[in-house]
Design a protein around this motif. Sequence first.
Motif, PDB file in Angstrom:
ATOM      1  N   HIS A 128       6.019   9.843   5.638  1.00  0.00           N
ATOM      2  CA  HIS A 128       6.539   8.986   4.416  1.00  0.00           C
ATOM      3  C   HIS A 128       5.795   7.677   4.279  1.00  0.00           C
ATOM      4  CE1 HIS A 128      10.336  10.080   7.495  1.00  0.00           C
ATOM      5  NE2 HIS A 128      10.655  10.293   5.823  1.00  0.00           N
ATOM      6  N   ALA A 130       4.507   4.183   3.112  1.00  0.00           N
ATOM      7  CA  ALA A 130       4.644   3.529   3.433  1.00  0.00           C
ATOM      8  C   ALA A 130       4.289   2.065   2.582  1.00  0.00           C
ATOM      9  CB  ALA A 130       4.053   3.026   5.396  1.00  0.00           C
ATOM     10  N   GLN A 131       3.089   2.291   1.868  1.00  0.00           N
ATOM     11  CA  GLN A 131       3.321   1.358   1.098  1.00  0.00           C
ATOM     12  C   GLN A 131       1.862   2.294  -0.569  1.00  0.00           C
ATOM     13  OE1 GLN A 131       0.191  -0.385   3.789  1.00  0.00           O
ATOM     14  NE2 GLN A 131       0.956  -2.690   3.401  1.00  0.00           N
ATOM     15  N   SER A 148      -1.325   4.282  10.691  1.00  0.00           N
ATOM     16  CA  SER A 148      -1.135   3.885   9.080  1.00  0.00           C
ATOM     17  C   SER A 148      -2.175   4.921   8.029  1.00  0.00           C
ATOM     18  CB  SER A 148      -1.496   3.021   8.471  1.00  0.00           C
ATOM     19  OG  SER A 148      -1.259   2.780   7.294  1.00  0.00           O
ATOM     20  N   GLN A 165       7.606   6.367  -3.986  1.00  0.00           N
ATOM     21  CA  GLN A 165       8.278   5.308  -4.721  1.00  0.00           C
ATOM     22  C   GLN A 165       8.917   5.313  -1.936  1.00  0.00           C
ATOM     23  OE1 GLN A 165      12.239   5.205  -4.819  1.00  0.00           O
ATOM     24  NE2 GLN A 165      12.166   5.891  -7.032  1.00  0.00           N
ATOM     25  N   VAL A 166       7.409   3.965  -1.981  1.00  0.00           N
ATOM     26  CA  VAL A 166       7.933   3.534  -0.376  1.00  0.00           C
ATOM     27  C   VAL A 166       9.429   4.316   0.319  1.00  0.00           C
ATOM     28  CG1 VAL A 166       7.957   2.249   1.596  1.00  0.00           C
ATOM     29  CG2 VAL A 166       6.505   1.901  -0.278  1.00  0.00           C
ATOM     30  N   GLY A 167       9.547   5.351   1.003  1.00  0.00           N
ATOM     31  CA  GLY A 167      10.176   6.342   1.474  1.00  0.00           C
ATOM     32  C   GLY A 167      10.657   7.464   1.568  1.00  0.00           C
ATOM     33  N   ASP A 168       9.854   7.675   0.518  1.00  0.00           N
ATOM     34  CA  ASP A 168       9.320   9.520   0.156  1.00  0.00           C
ATOM     35  C   ASP A 168       8.908  10.017   1.779  1.00  0.00           C
ATOM     36  OD1 ASP A 168      10.497   8.987  -2.209  1.00  0.00           O
ATOM     37  OD2 ASP A 168       8.728   9.186  -3.726  1.00  0.00           O
ATOM     38  N   GLU A 169       9.423  11.295   1.833  1.00  0.00           N
ATOM     39  CA  GLU A 169       8.712  12.393   2.758  1.00  0.00           C
ATOM     40  C   GLU A 169       8.043  12.824   2.102  1.00  0.00           C
ATOM     41  OE1 GLU A 169      11.062  14.215   6.690  1.00  0.00           O
ATOM     42  OE2 GLU A 169      11.835  14.649   4.439  1.00  0.00           O
ATOM     43  N   ARG A 192      12.832   9.544  -2.297  1.00  0.00           N
ATOM     44  CA  ARG A 192      13.698   8.531  -1.685  1.00  0.00           C
ATOM     45  C   ARG A 192      14.508   8.324  -2.681  1.00  0.00           C
ATOM     46  NH1 ARG A 192      12.131   2.523  -2.286  1.00  0.00           N
ATOM     47  NH2 ARG A 192      14.364   2.136  -3.027  1.00  0.00           N
ATOM     48  N   ARG A 193      16.414   8.581  -2.113  1.00  0.00           N
ATOM     49  CA  ARG A 193      17.748   8.114  -3.306  1.00  0.00           C
ATOM     50  C   ARG A 193      17.790   6.722  -2.963  1.00  0.00           C
ATOM     51  NH1 ARG A 193      16.485  13.204  -4.661  1.00  0.00           N
ATOM     52  NH2 ARG A 193      17.567  14.433  -4.096  1.00  0.00           N
ATOM     53  N   GLU A 194      18.178   6.122  -4.647  1.00  0.00           N
ATOM     54  CA  GLU A 194      18.110   5.236  -4.872  1.00  0.00           C
ATOM     55  C   GLU A 194      19.427   4.387  -4.558  1.00  0.00           C
ATOM     56  OE1 GLU A 194      16.367   2.268  -5.611  1.00  0.00           O
ATOM     57  OE2 GLU A 194      14.847   3.474  -5.678  1.00  0.00           O
TER      58      GLU A 194
END
Length: 194
Positions: A128, A130-131, A148, A165-169, A192-194
């Motif tokens: 995922h 992370a940054q 990381s 985006q942070v969280g995207d797989e 990642r979905r908002e």
Amino acid sequence: MQIPLQIAFHRAEKSEWAEQEIRDRVDKLYAYYDRITGVRVTVDQRAGNVERTLPPVVRIEISLPGKAPLVVAYEPDRLQQKFQNPDLGNAINDAFAIAERQLARLSEERQGRSKAGQHDSQNQFLGHVAQLFPEEDHGFLLTKEGGSLYFHRNAMLQGDFDKLQVGDEVRYVEEIGDTGPLATKVRVVAARRE
């Protein structure tokens, strides 16, 4: 080994357990590449802060016949991104893990078996984002082990770095770069979905 092992501590307190751990890890390097002619390990407390939480840098220089020395070294911030409270033990373990992977790759190349011939799907991992540091063209992935891993904008094969985006797989291949492990061939699996 033709040249005796050299261990030096600079601006870092010399400890018996650290020296023994380094000797043990150097002995294990021969399982990865049996033609090593010399090893020099330096433990250097380059930087410091008020809390004295910056880990030392462990620099490994491995002499090989007919090749430039293999050098493993990086700045303390790499360990701080990988571990919550990094210490000398983490620094030694991480540096030697990188050296082992680089020697294993050299051994495969020497024997004519390169990983490049394998299909990427065998070497892909799930992680995922992370940054992200878009202004610097890089980011870090969170691996399945909780570590990381650095990746550059140019490592993106599928997906748009600017839309990450942070969280995207993502799926990625881990390789060894000049300063250690990094993610290459990064593909977005699920945004990642908002």
